[in-house]
Design a protein around this motif. Structure first.
Motif, PDB file in Angstrom:
ATOM      1  N   GLN A  73       0.823  -1.207   0.000  1.00 25.42           N
ATOM      2  CA  GLN A  73       0.000   0.000   0.000  1.00 25.42           C
ATOM      3  C   GLN A  73       0.858   1.258   0.000  1.00 25.42           C
ATOM      4  OE1 GLN A  73      -2.760   0.130   3.244  1.00 25.42           O
ATOM      5  NE2 GLN A  73      -3.737   2.015   2.573  1.00 25.42           N
ATOM      6  N   TRP A  74       2.007   1.170   0.638  1.00 25.85           N
ATOM      7  CA  TRP A  74       2.835   2.366   0.785  1.00 25.85           C
ATOM      8  C   TRP A  74       4.289   1.946   0.958  1.00 25.85           C
ATOM      9  CZ3 TRP A  74       1.561   7.204  -0.173  1.00 25.85           C
ATOM     10  CH2 TRP A  74       2.376   8.254   0.283  1.00 25.85           C
ATOM     11  N   VAL A  75       5.193   2.703   0.343  1.00 19.24           N
ATOM     12  CA  VAL A  75       6.623   2.501   0.543  1.00 19.24           C
ATOM     13  C   VAL A  75       7.101   3.564   1.525  1.00 19.24           C
ATOM     14  CG1 VAL A  75       8.904   2.391  -0.519  1.00 19.24           C
ATOM     15  CG2 VAL A  75       6.901   1.552  -1.772  1.00 19.24           C
ATOM     16  N   HIS A  94      -8.182  -3.436  -7.650  1.00 15.18           N
ATOM     17  CA  HIS A  94      -7.928  -4.781  -7.110  1.00 15.18           C
ATOM     18  C   HIS A  94      -6.824  -4.673  -6.068  1.00 15.18           C
ATOM     19  CE1 HIS A  94      -5.655  -8.682  -7.237  1.00 15.18           C
ATOM     20  NE2 HIS A  94      -6.868  -9.131  -7.001  1.00 15.18           N
ATOM     21  N   GLN A  95      -7.163  -4.966  -4.824  1.00 18.85           N
ATOM     22  CA  GLN A  95      -6.243  -4.767  -3.707  1.00 18.85           C
ATOM     23  C   GLN A  95      -5.716  -3.333  -3.750  1.00 18.85           C
ATOM     24  OE1 GLN A  95      -4.573  -8.643  -2.025  1.00 18.85           O
ATOM     25  NE2 GLN A  95      -3.801  -8.670  -4.097  1.00 18.85           N
ATOM     26  N   THR A  96      -4.413  -3.138  -3.897  1.00 19.84           N
ATOM     27  CA  THR A  96      -3.876  -1.769  -3.926  1.00 19.84           C
ATOM     28  C   THR A  96      -3.517  -1.324  -5.341  1.00 19.84           C
ATOM     29  OG1 THR A  96      -1.640  -2.623  -3.476  1.00 19.84           O
ATOM     30  CG2 THR A  96      -2.977  -1.984  -1.583  1.00 19.84           C
ATOM     31  N   ARG A  97      -3.903  -2.086  -6.324  1.00 23.69           N
ATOM     32  CA  ARG A  97      -3.611  -1.751  -7.727  1.00 23.69           C
ATOM     33  C   ARG A  97      -4.846  -1.172  -8.397  1.00 23.69           C
ATOM     34  NH1 ARG A  97       1.141  -1.545 -10.158  1.00 23.69           N
ATOM     35  NH2 ARG A  97       1.710  -3.742  -9.833  1.00 23.69           N
ATOM     36  N   THR A  98      -4.676  -0.072  -9.111  1.00 21.46           N
ATOM     37  CA  THR A  98      -5.741   0.531  -9.909  1.00 21.46           C
ATOM     38  C   THR A  98      -5.299   0.541 -11.363  1.00 21.46           C
ATOM     39  OG1 THR A  98      -6.417   1.945  -8.061  1.00 21.46           O
ATOM     40  CG2 THR A  98      -7.164   2.585 -10.247  1.00 21.46           C
ATOM     41  N   ALA A  99      -6.173   0.077 -12.255  1.00 22.31           N
ATOM     42  CA  ALA A  99      -5.815  -0.024 -13.671  1.00 22.31           C
ATOM     43  C   ALA A  99      -7.064   0.163 -14.520  1.00 22.31           C
ATOM     44  CB  ALA A  99      -5.169  -1.381 -13.957  1.00 22.31           C
TER      45      ALA A  99
END
Length: 281
Positions: A88-90, A202-207
Motif C-alpha cells: 500500500q505504501w513505501v 484490485h487490492q492496492t492496484r488501480t488499472a
C-alpha cells in the motif's frame, strides 16, 4: 450463512413445512454461481422461539437457538495459501536516524510471515529475504494474517504500490495475468456492455479494464443462467476482462483478498460493480 425460517407459529410449528422450505432454499443456494452452505433453523420472532432459548414448541429441532448459533458458528477464513502482502505504501523516512530504512507497508493475508522467510515480488518475479518486520512502529519477529505491517527486504528491489509480496514457498501460488474471468454484481442504472471501458480496483492496484465478453446472466429467481449482451441494475453475471497491467489474483473461493475487485466509472468515479475473480483466460 444462517437460514432462519421465521413465522413458524403461523404453521403451528409444523416440522414438514420447515423441512420443505429448507430443501427449496438449499437447492436454490446450491445453484448460485458461488454455491452457499446454509445453516438452517426454525424460529418465531414474535414468540421468541429458538431466538434466545430453545423452543418448547419445536422439540423436534435439536440444533442451537439463533443467538447461540451466531456466537459459535465457524466462519470460514481464507485457506492457508501462503503469505501475501499487497504493498500500500513505501515508507522512506529520509532522516539521518533512518537514512537507509525502506519499508513496504500493507495488510498481511493468506499466511504468516517471519524474519528470514524468502519472498517473491509480483508481478516482477524478483526474490529476496525478509530482514525486518514492524507493526505499529514496533519491531516483530513474526506477523500473522490480518495484521497491518511494514517489512524490510535484504535486497534493493524496485517495489511500489500495487506490487504483491508473496511467500516463495506457498501451498498455492497466485496467478499473474492481465485477462480475468469474474462473477459480477452490477449496481448502477448504466448498463454494462461488451466493449465498455472501466477502472478496476484490485487490492492496492488501480488499472484500466476492457470488457471483452459477457459470458452469462444469472437469474436469481430461477437459479438459471443464459447468454447476455449486457447487464443491468442488480444483475448477476460472469464477465471476461482485459486489464491494462498484470494483476496478482487468486480464486475468490480460495483467497478472498486476492479474488475481490470493483469496477469504477472513469467519468464519475462511481463504484459500479463488485467482482469475484474465478480464473484467468
Amino acid at each position: 450463512m444462517i437460514l432462519a425460517v421465521n413465522k413458524m407459529d403461523l404453521v403451528d410449528f409444523d416440522e414438514a413445512t420447515y423441512h420443505r422450505i429448507v430443501a427449496e432454499a438449499t437447492a436454490h443456494a446450491g445453484a448460485l454461481p458461488a454455491p452457499v452452505v446454509l445453516n438452517p433453523l426454525p424460529i418465531s420472532a414474535l414468540l421468541g422461539d429458538n431466538v434466545v432459548d430453545a423452543s418448547t414448541n419445536m422439540p423436534w429441532f435439536k440444533g442451537l437457538p439463533l443467538l447461540d448459533l451466531l456466537e459459535t458458528i465457524e466462519v470460514p477464513g481464507d485457506h492457508n495459501v501462503g503469505a501475501r502482502l499487497a504493498v500500500q505504501w513505501v515508507i522512506r523516512p529520509y532522516s539521518t536516524e533512518h537514512h537507509d530504512y525502506r519499508g513496504f507497508a500493507g495488510r498481511l493475508t493468506g499466511g504468516s510471515l517471519a524474519i528470514g522467510d524468502l519472498i517473491r515480488v509480483l508481478p516482477g518475479g524478483q526474490q529476496s529475504t525478509v530482514i525486518g518486520i514492524d507493526r505499529g512502529g514496533v519491531p516483530q519477529d513474526t506477523a500473522q494474517p490480518g495484521e497491518a505491517i511494514s517489512i524490510q527486504l535484504a535486497d534493493d528491489i524496485d517495489i511500489g504500490r500495487g506490487d504483491v509480496l508473496v511467500a516463495a514457498v506457498a501451498s498455492e501460488a497466485p496467478i499473474v495475468t492481465d485477462r480475468i474471468i469474474a462473477d459480477i454484481s452490477w449496481m448502477v442504472d448504466k448498463p454494462l456492455e461488451t466493449g465498455s471501458r472501466w477502472i478496476i480496483k484490485h487490492q492496492t492496484r488501480t488499472a484500466k479494464a476492457f470488457v471483452s465478453a459477457i459470458e452469462l446472466r444469472h437469474d436469481v429467481a430461477t437459479a438459471t443462467h443464459s447468454p447476455a449482451e449486457s447487464l443491468g441494475l442488480n444483475d448477476l453475471g460472469r464477465v471476461h476482462l482485459n486489464v491494462s497491467v498484470p494483476l496478482v489474483i487468486d480464486n475468490y473461493d480460495r483467497h478472498r483478498p486476492g479474488g475481490a475487485a470493483v469496477l469504477i466509472d472513469e467519468a464519475t468515479g462511481m463504484t459500479c460493480a463488485a467482482l469475484m475473480i474465478r480464473d484467468s483466460e
